[in-house]
Enzyme design. Structure first.
Site, PDB file in Angstrom:
ATOM      1  N   ASN A   9       0.877  -1.173   0.000  1.00  0.00           N
ATOM      2  CA  ASN A   9       0.000   0.000   0.000  1.00  0.00           C
ATOM      3  C   ASN A   9       0.913   1.220   0.000  1.00  0.00           C
ATOM      4  O   ASN A   9       1.475   1.581   1.014  1.00  0.00           O
ATOM      5  CB  ASN A   9      -0.883  -0.037   1.255  1.00  0.00           C
ATOM      6  CG  ASN A   9      -1.707   1.225   1.412  1.00  0.00           C
ATOM      7  OD1 ASN A   9      -1.813   2.028   0.493  1.00  0.00           O
ATOM      8  ND2 ASN A   9      -2.300   1.393   2.592  1.00  0.00           N
ATOM      9  N   LYS A  11       0.160   4.250  -0.361  1.00  0.00           N
ATOM     10  CA  LYS A  11      -0.449   5.470   0.197  1.00  0.00           C
ATOM     11  C   LYS A  11      -0.166   6.655  -0.750  1.00  0.00           C
ATOM     12  O   LYS A  11      -0.142   6.456  -1.953  1.00  0.00           O
ATOM     13  CB  LYS A  11       0.054   5.710   1.626  1.00  0.00           C
ATOM     14  CG  LYS A  11      -0.130   4.440   2.477  1.00  0.00           C
ATOM     15  CD  LYS A  11       0.063   4.647   3.947  1.00  0.00           C
ATOM     16  CE  LYS A  11      -0.149   3.309   4.668  1.00  0.00           C
ATOM     17  NZ  LYS A  11      -0.085   3.445   6.121  1.00  0.00           N
ATOM     18  N   HIS A  94      -9.529   1.569   4.515  1.00  0.00           N
ATOM     19  CA  HIS A  94      -8.280   1.661   5.284  1.00  0.00           C
ATOM     20  C   HIS A  94      -8.507   2.588   6.484  1.00  0.00           C
ATOM     21  O   HIS A  94      -9.256   3.560   6.388  1.00  0.00           O
ATOM     22  CB  HIS A  94      -7.168   2.210   4.393  1.00  0.00           C
ATOM     23  CG  HIS A  94      -5.821   2.136   5.035  1.00  0.00           C
ATOM     24  ND1 HIS A  94      -5.400   3.066   5.958  1.00  0.00           N
ATOM     25  CD2 HIS A  94      -4.828   1.225   4.928  1.00  0.00           C
ATOM     26  CE1 HIS A  94      -4.188   2.731   6.375  1.00  0.00           C
ATOM     27  NE2 HIS A  94      -3.814   1.619   5.771  1.00  0.00           N
ATOM     28  N   GLU A  96      -6.841   4.913   7.676  1.00  0.00           N
ATOM     29  CA  GLU A  96      -6.580   6.339   7.398  1.00  0.00           C
ATOM     30  C   GLU A  96      -7.773   6.986   6.701  1.00  0.00           C
ATOM     31  O   GLU A  96      -8.063   8.162   6.915  1.00  0.00           O
ATOM     32  CB  GLU A  96      -5.296   6.479   6.554  1.00  0.00           C
ATOM     33  CG  GLU A  96      -4.059   6.230   7.400  1.00  0.00           C
ATOM     34  CD  GLU A  96      -2.874   5.649   6.640  1.00  0.00           C
ATOM     35  OE1 GLU A  96      -2.859   5.704   5.399  1.00  0.00           O
ATOM     36  OE2 GLU A  96      -1.967   5.113   7.309  1.00  0.00           O
ATOM     37  N   GLU A 166      -5.670  -4.844  10.434  1.00  0.00           N
ATOM     38  CA  GLU A 166      -4.623  -3.859  10.707  1.00  0.00           C
ATOM     39  C   GLU A 166      -4.910  -3.118  12.003  1.00  0.00           C
ATOM     40  O   GLU A 166      -5.684  -2.155  12.014  1.00  0.00           O
ATOM     41  CB  GLU A 166      -4.547  -2.836   9.567  1.00  0.00           C
ATOM     42  CG  GLU A 166      -4.246  -3.438   8.211  1.00  0.00           C
ATOM     43  CD  GLU A 166      -3.632  -2.400   7.273  1.00  0.00           C
ATOM     44  OE1 GLU A 166      -2.520  -2.652   6.800  1.00  0.00           O
ATOM     45  OE2 GLU A 166      -4.241  -1.340   7.048  1.00  0.00           O
ATOM     46  N   GLY A 172       2.369   2.234  10.712  1.00  0.00           N
ATOM     47  CA  GLY A 172       3.342   3.309  10.560  1.00  0.00           C
ATOM     48  C   GLY A 172       4.056   3.685  11.854  1.00  0.00           C
ATOM     49  O   GLY A 172       4.723   4.708  11.914  1.00  0.00           O
ATOM     50  N   SER A 212       3.238  -2.194  10.276  1.00  0.00           N
ATOM     51  CA  SER A 212       4.679  -2.304  10.463  1.00  0.00           C
ATOM     52  C   SER A 212       5.256  -3.673  10.091  1.00  0.00           C
ATOM     53  O   SER A 212       6.158  -4.183  10.762  1.00  0.00           O
ATOM     54  CB  SER A 212       5.060  -1.912  11.890  1.00  0.00           C
ATOM     55  OG  SER A 212       4.673  -0.566  12.149  1.00  0.00           O
TER      56      SER A 212
END
Ligand code: PGA
Length: 248
Positions: A9, A11, A94, A96, A166, A172, A212
């Site tokens: 991904n 991003k 996702h 985010e 996730e 991250g 991660s």
């Protein structure tokens, strides 16, 4: 035996030229893998990536799409637009997007349905916050998110959906869930799918871990009973590092 699916991904990273450069180095490094390899890139790079991965084992996905087929939705991209340029996968929901762009379980479900209606395979993200985990709510949250995301799908559509577990606190941050915790959470998601869609569907559905993932922890995570590969953010941006994860 379920296959392993490793998806990058990217991003909001990489120009079209940078995406092309990445492929040059990456494709030869993963040509012998038996694992499924997907790169989910920004919209403008997708057409170029599809073109330059033709005839290779690397597949291309988007990171979002709208649930409507067409219309007055300024700035949005539809499933049929993605399909028309050869995109095969799309990340939906996702964390985010849930956090910064107000996506809800309801819009996630609409998008998942539209993706399937257009022949795209969704990679649906679910995951709990640190606070929810500390309060002992993680399993409840992730099974609920899964149930709502898949609501109204046929068995076949569920089989063609990838779930990415996730935990938000691991994305991250460099903090990876332990393989035991990640595997247990994924088992819970599989049990939920079993309750609704039956054992056959549940034992076939691909459920990835994300948060991660790097070359140094990929093997321990991906060789557990229930983790079927990973959704990889930061570590998918460098060809050699991402290839090491694919070839764990
Ligand atoms: P990360 O991101 O690998 O950089 O933690 C994972 C993701 O957000 O999909």
């Amino acid at each position: 035996m379920r296959r392993k699916v490793i998806a990058g991904n990217w991003k909001m990273n990489k120009t079209v030229d940078e995406a092309k450069e990445f492929l040059k180095e990456f494709i030869p490094l993963v040509e012998n893998t038996e694992n499924e390899v997907i790169i989910c890139a920004p919209f403008i790079a997708l057409k170029c990536l599809v073109k330059h991965t033709k005839g290779t084992n690397v597949k291309i996905g988007a990171q979002n799409m709208h649930w409507e087929e067409a219309g007055a939705y300024t700035g949005e991209i539809s499933a049929s637009m993605l399909k028309s340029i050869g995109v095969e996968y799309v990340i939906i929901g996702h964390s985010e997007r849930r956090q910064y762009f107000a996506e809800t379980d309801e819009t996630v479900n609409k998008k998942v349905k539209t993706a399937h209606a257009n022949g795209l395979k969704p990679i649906v993200c679910v995951g709990e916050t640190l606070e929810q985990r500390e309060q002992g709510l993680a399993d409840e949250i992730i099974t609920k998110q899964t149930k709502l995301a898949l609501d109204g799908l046929t068995n076949e559509q569920v089989e063609n959906t990838i779930i990415a577990y996730e935990p938000i606190w691991a994305i991250g941050t460099g903090k990876t869930a332990t393989k035991e915790d990640a595997n247990n959470s994924i088992k819970k998601i599989r049990e939920e799918i079993c309750k609704i869609y039956g054992q056959n569907v549940a034992s076939g559905v691909i459920i990835q871990y994300g948060g991660s993932v790097k070359s140094s922890n990929a093997k321990e995570l991906f060789t557990t009973s229930d983790i079927d590969g990973g959704l990889v953010g930061g570590a998918s941006l460098k060809p050699d590092e991402f290839a090491k994860i694919v070839n764990y």
